[in-house]
Design a protein around this motif. Sequence first.
Motif, PDB file in Angstrom:
ATOM      1  N   ASP A 117       0.502  -1.603  -0.454  1.00 27.07           N
ATOM      2  CA  ASP A 117      -0.019  -0.026  -0.288  1.00 27.07           C
ATOM      3  C   ASP A 117       0.856   0.883   0.109  1.00 27.07           C
ATOM      4  O   ASP A 117       0.946   2.450  -0.779  1.00 27.07           O
ATOM      5  N   GLU A 118       2.045   1.009   0.685  1.00 27.95           N
ATOM      6  CA  GLU A 118       3.395   2.690   0.454  1.00 27.95           C
ATOM      7  C   GLU A 118       3.177   2.619  -0.899  1.00 27.95           C
ATOM      8  O   GLU A 118       3.897   4.001  -1.141  1.00 27.95           O
ATOM      9  N   ASP A 119       3.697   1.567  -0.882  1.00 28.34           N
ATOM     10  CA  ASP A 119       4.455   1.949  -2.711  1.00 28.34           C
ATOM     11  C   ASP A 119       3.794   2.643  -3.609  1.00 28.34           C
ATOM     12  O   ASP A 119       3.665   3.299  -4.559  1.00 28.34           O
ATOM     13  N   TYR A 120       2.195   2.362  -3.138  1.00 28.08           N
ATOM     14  CA  TYR A 120       1.565   2.797  -4.849  1.00 28.08           C
ATOM     15  C   TYR A 120       1.044   4.267  -3.904  1.00 28.08           C
ATOM     16  O   TYR A 120       0.466   4.924  -4.899  1.00 28.08           O
ATOM     17  N   VAL A 121       0.844   4.794  -2.568  1.00 27.10           N
ATOM     18  CA  VAL A 121       0.165   6.045  -2.341  1.00 27.10           C
ATOM     19  C   VAL A 121       1.578   6.939  -2.581  1.00 27.10           C
ATOM     20  O   VAL A 121       1.548   7.916  -3.360  1.00 27.10           O
ATOM     21  N   LEU A 122       3.039   6.565  -2.318  1.00 27.47           N
ATOM     22  CA  LEU A 122       4.070   7.047  -2.082  1.00 27.47           C
ATOM     23  C   LEU A 122       3.973   7.373  -4.240  1.00 27.47           C
ATOM     24  O   LEU A 122       4.688   8.335  -4.535  1.00 27.47           O
ATOM     25  N   GLY A 123       3.747   6.840  -4.537  1.00 30.93           N
ATOM     26  CA  GLY A 123       3.862   6.994  -6.022  1.00 30.93           C
ATOM     27  C   GLY A 123       2.882   7.891  -6.873  1.00 30.93           C
ATOM     28  O   GLY A 123       3.157   8.627  -7.504  1.00 30.93           O
ATOM     29  N   LEU A 124       1.812   7.677  -5.871  1.00 27.56           N
ATOM     30  CA  LEU A 124       0.708   8.808  -6.088  1.00 27.56           C
ATOM     31  C   LEU A 124       1.373   9.736  -5.740  1.00 27.56           C
ATOM     32  O   LEU A 124       0.545  11.471  -6.463  1.00 27.56           O
ATOM     33  N   ALA A 125       1.999  10.402  -4.985  1.00 32.63           N
ATOM     34  CA  ALA A 125       2.060  11.475  -4.295  1.00 32.63           C
ATOM     35  C   ALA A 125       3.233  12.034  -5.075  1.00 32.63           C
ATOM     36  O   ALA A 125       3.198  13.385  -5.970  1.00 32.63           O
ATOM     37  N   ASP A 126       4.160  11.014  -5.672  1.00 29.60           N
ATOM     38  CA  ASP A 126       4.756  12.062  -6.823  1.00 29.60           C
ATOM     39  C   ASP A 126       4.030  12.190  -8.278  1.00 29.60           C
ATOM     40  O   ASP A 126       4.826  13.037  -8.917  1.00 29.60           O
ATOM     41  N   LEU A 127       3.047  11.774  -8.469  1.00 27.61           N
ATOM     42  CA  LEU A 127       2.255  12.227  -9.644  1.00 27.61           C
ATOM     43  C   LEU A 127       2.151  13.510  -9.498  1.00 27.61           C
ATOM     44  O   LEU A 127       2.231  14.009 -10.658  1.00 27.61           O
ATOM     45  N   THR A 128       1.657  13.801  -8.624  1.00 25.87           N
ATOM     46  CA  THR A 128       1.191  15.263  -8.314  1.00 25.87           C
ATOM     47  C   THR A 128       2.245  16.227  -8.913  1.00 25.87           C
ATOM     48  O   THR A 128       2.348  17.046 -10.302  1.00 25.87           O
ATOM     49  N   GLY A 129       3.396  15.797  -8.670  1.00 24.27           N
ATOM     50  CA  GLY A 129       4.449  17.209  -9.349  1.00 24.27           C
ATOM     51  C   GLY A 129       4.465  17.028 -10.910  1.00 24.27           C
ATOM     52  O   GLY A 129       4.300  18.019 -11.809  1.00 24.27           O
ATOM     53  N   GLU A 130       4.255  15.994 -11.340  1.00 25.16           N
ATOM     54  CA  GLU A 130       4.173  15.591 -13.267  1.00 25.16           C
ATOM     55  C   GLU A 130       2.617  16.609 -13.630  1.00 25.16           C
ATOM     56  O   GLU A 130       2.977  16.969 -14.516  1.00 25.16           O
ATOM     57  N   LEU A 131       1.508  16.402 -12.655  1.00 31.24           N
ATOM     58  CA  LEU A 131       1.050  17.118 -13.240  1.00 31.24           C
ATOM     59  C   LEU A 131       0.591  18.163 -13.007  1.00 31.24           C
ATOM     60  O   LEU A 131       0.188  18.613 -14.141  1.00 31.24           O
ATOM     61  N   MET A 132       1.153  18.636 -12.154  1.00 33.12           N
ATOM     62  CA  MET A 132       2.110  19.980 -12.018  1.00 33.12           C
ATOM     63  C   MET A 132       2.563  20.351 -13.027  1.00 33.12           C
ATOM     64  O   MET A 132       2.084  21.151 -13.613  1.00 33.12           O
ATOM     65  N   ARG A 133       3.548  19.870 -14.157  1.00 32.75           N
ATOM     66  CA  ARG A 133       4.173  20.496 -14.658  1.00 32.75           C
ATOM     67  C   ARG A 133       3.419  20.139 -15.514  1.00 32.75           C
ATOM     68  O   ARG A 133       3.139  21.509 -17.013  1.00 32.75           O
ATOM     69  N   TYR A 134       2.534  19.061 -16.073  1.00 36.99           N
ATOM     70  CA  TYR A 134       1.226  18.911 -17.349  1.00 36.99           C
ATOM     71  C   TYR A 134       0.464  20.366 -17.187  1.00 36.99           C
ATOM     72  O   TYR A 134      -0.238  20.720 -18.556  1.00 36.99           O
ATOM     73  N   ALA A 135      -0.116  20.881 -16.321  1.00 33.61           N
ATOM     74  CA  ALA A 135      -1.326  21.796 -16.221  1.00 33.61           C
ATOM     75  C   ALA A 135      -0.088  22.850 -16.291  1.00 33.61           C
ATOM     76  O   ALA A 135      -1.199  23.958 -17.769  1.00 33.61           O
ATOM     77  N   ILE A 136       1.001  23.327 -15.521  1.00 31.11           N
ATOM     78  CA  ILE A 136       1.520  24.708 -16.835  1.00 31.11           C
ATOM     79  C   ILE A 136       2.040  24.512 -17.866  1.00 31.11           C
ATOM     80  O   ILE A 136       1.770  25.397 -18.473  1.00 31.11           O
ATOM     81  N   ASN A 137       2.525  23.102 -18.248  1.00 34.52           N
ATOM     82  CA  ASN A 137       2.708  23.267 -19.647  1.00 34.52           C
ATOM     83  C   ASN A 137       1.804  23.425 -21.219  1.00 34.52           C
ATOM     84  O   ASN A 137       1.490  24.409 -21.975  1.00 34.52           O
ATOM     85  N   SER A 138       0.407  23.263 -20.384  1.00 30.20           N
ATOM     86  CA  SER A 138      -0.854  22.793 -20.732  1.00 30.20           C
ATOM     87  C   SER A 138      -1.146  24.961 -21.036  1.00 30.20           C
ATOM     88  O   SER A 138      -2.027  25.088 -22.599  1.00 30.20           O
ATOM     89  N   VAL A 139      -1.439  24.965 -19.993  1.00 30.21           N
ATOM     90  CA  VAL A 139      -1.333  26.499 -20.276  1.00 30.21           C
ATOM     91  C   VAL A 139      -1.031  27.534 -21.176  1.00 30.21           C
ATOM     92  O   VAL A 139      -0.798  28.060 -21.678  1.00 30.21           O
ATOM     93  N   GLY A 140       1.042  27.063 -21.156  1.00 36.39           N
ATOM     94  CA  GLY A 140       2.204  27.431 -21.978  1.00 36.39           C
ATOM     95  C   GLY A 140       1.733  27.035 -23.492  1.00 36.39           C
ATOM     96  O   GLY A 140       1.743  28.330 -24.407  1.00 36.39           O
ATOM     97  N   LYS A 141       0.509  26.294 -23.853  1.00 36.64           N
ATOM     98  CA  LYS A 141       0.300  26.397 -25.090  1.00 36.64           C
ATOM     99  C   LYS A 141      -0.900  26.899 -25.513  1.00 36.64           C
ATOM    100  O   LYS A 141      -1.440  26.316 -26.632  1.00 36.64           O
ATOM    101  N   GLY A 142      -1.496  27.354 -24.004  1.00 39.69           N
ATOM    102  CA  GLY A 142      -3.038  27.794 -24.134  1.00 39.69           C
ATOM    103  C   GLY A 142      -4.017  26.815 -24.551  1.00 39.69           C
ATOM    104  O   GLY A 142      -5.323  26.891 -24.550  1.00 39.69           O
ATOM    105  N   ASP A 143      -3.560  25.917 -23.567  1.00 42.13           N
ATOM    106  CA  ASP A 143      -4.613  24.770 -23.630  1.00 42.13           C
ATOM    107  C   ASP A 143      -5.423  25.024 -21.221  1.00 42.13           C
ATOM    108  O   ASP A 143      -5.113  24.492 -20.800  1.00 42.13           O
ATOM    109  N   HIS A 144      -5.845  26.317 -21.405  1.00 40.73           N
ATOM    110  CA  HIS A 144      -6.922  26.533 -20.257  1.00 40.73           C
ATOM    111  C   HIS A 144      -7.662  25.470 -19.381  1.00 40.73           C
ATOM    112  O   HIS A 144      -7.468  25.867 -18.224  1.00 40.73           O
ATOM    113  N   ASP A 145      -8.559  25.362 -20.260  1.00 45.95           N
ATOM    114  CA  ASP A 145      -9.193  24.291 -19.686  1.00 45.95           C
ATOM    115  C   ASP A 145      -8.560  22.943 -19.290  1.00 45.95           C
ATOM    116  O   ASP A 145      -9.163  22.839 -18.306  1.00 45.95           O
TER     117      ASP A 145
END
Length: 247
Positions: free
Chosen positions: A147-175
Amino acid sequence: MATISDPSSDDIAGEVSIRSLFESFRDSLDQHYDRRERIVKASRDITALSKKLIGLAHRVTQKPLKSILQEANEKKDEISQLFKEISLELQGINYYRYHKNISPSIQEFIEAISFLEYLQNDRLITKEEVENEFKDETGTQFLLITDEDYVLGLADLTGELMRYAINSVGKGDHDRAIKVCQFLRDMKTVHPKSPLGRKVDTIRQSLSKVEDACYAITIRGSEYPKEFYQHIVSEHARSYEYVEEEE
């Protein structure tokens, strides 16, 4: 004249027994260190490949998702083969003895596949779906996922989602950025006593950066043209771009 008696056969047998015992300890330690080195090396290779998989996923702002997933499946197969090789080293109690050596690579892989799952279906991957990635052709689980591997892997996912969101704004995909922002808010509502609770600060930091980008476009966009803020966010995004390790 004094005579020196020969060592008794019992004494000789005792020395041989002690020597054999220490030789056995030596062989056991050698096997332990050799096995550990093989596991650590394979774990590092998996971590490196998982990072490349994440880097590939981030290209979704530049390439069609379908082509990304095709390449991703090839890398996943390569990673799966390495995990299978590791599993052969982890028979019986060896799994618990060496888990700390493979845990980082498992979490990195979970981070990668959970990011791909979000890109494909806009949802969080379940633990059962993660476990399916560690089953062979017969459906047999060749590596246990805690369970710990699973949830800690998901915690690290948030950093990738942050990068994805910032890059999406940079590409004009605000929604898309706003949608990711809400998703991160949902992830933040985690029980503090869970393993994920230890990384709540990381989730908050990722969420804060996405919220700042969404705020700049949604609220301040009425003051200046959105292209103005889009340019600023795009420049800001360069610091979050994922750089793949060299082959």
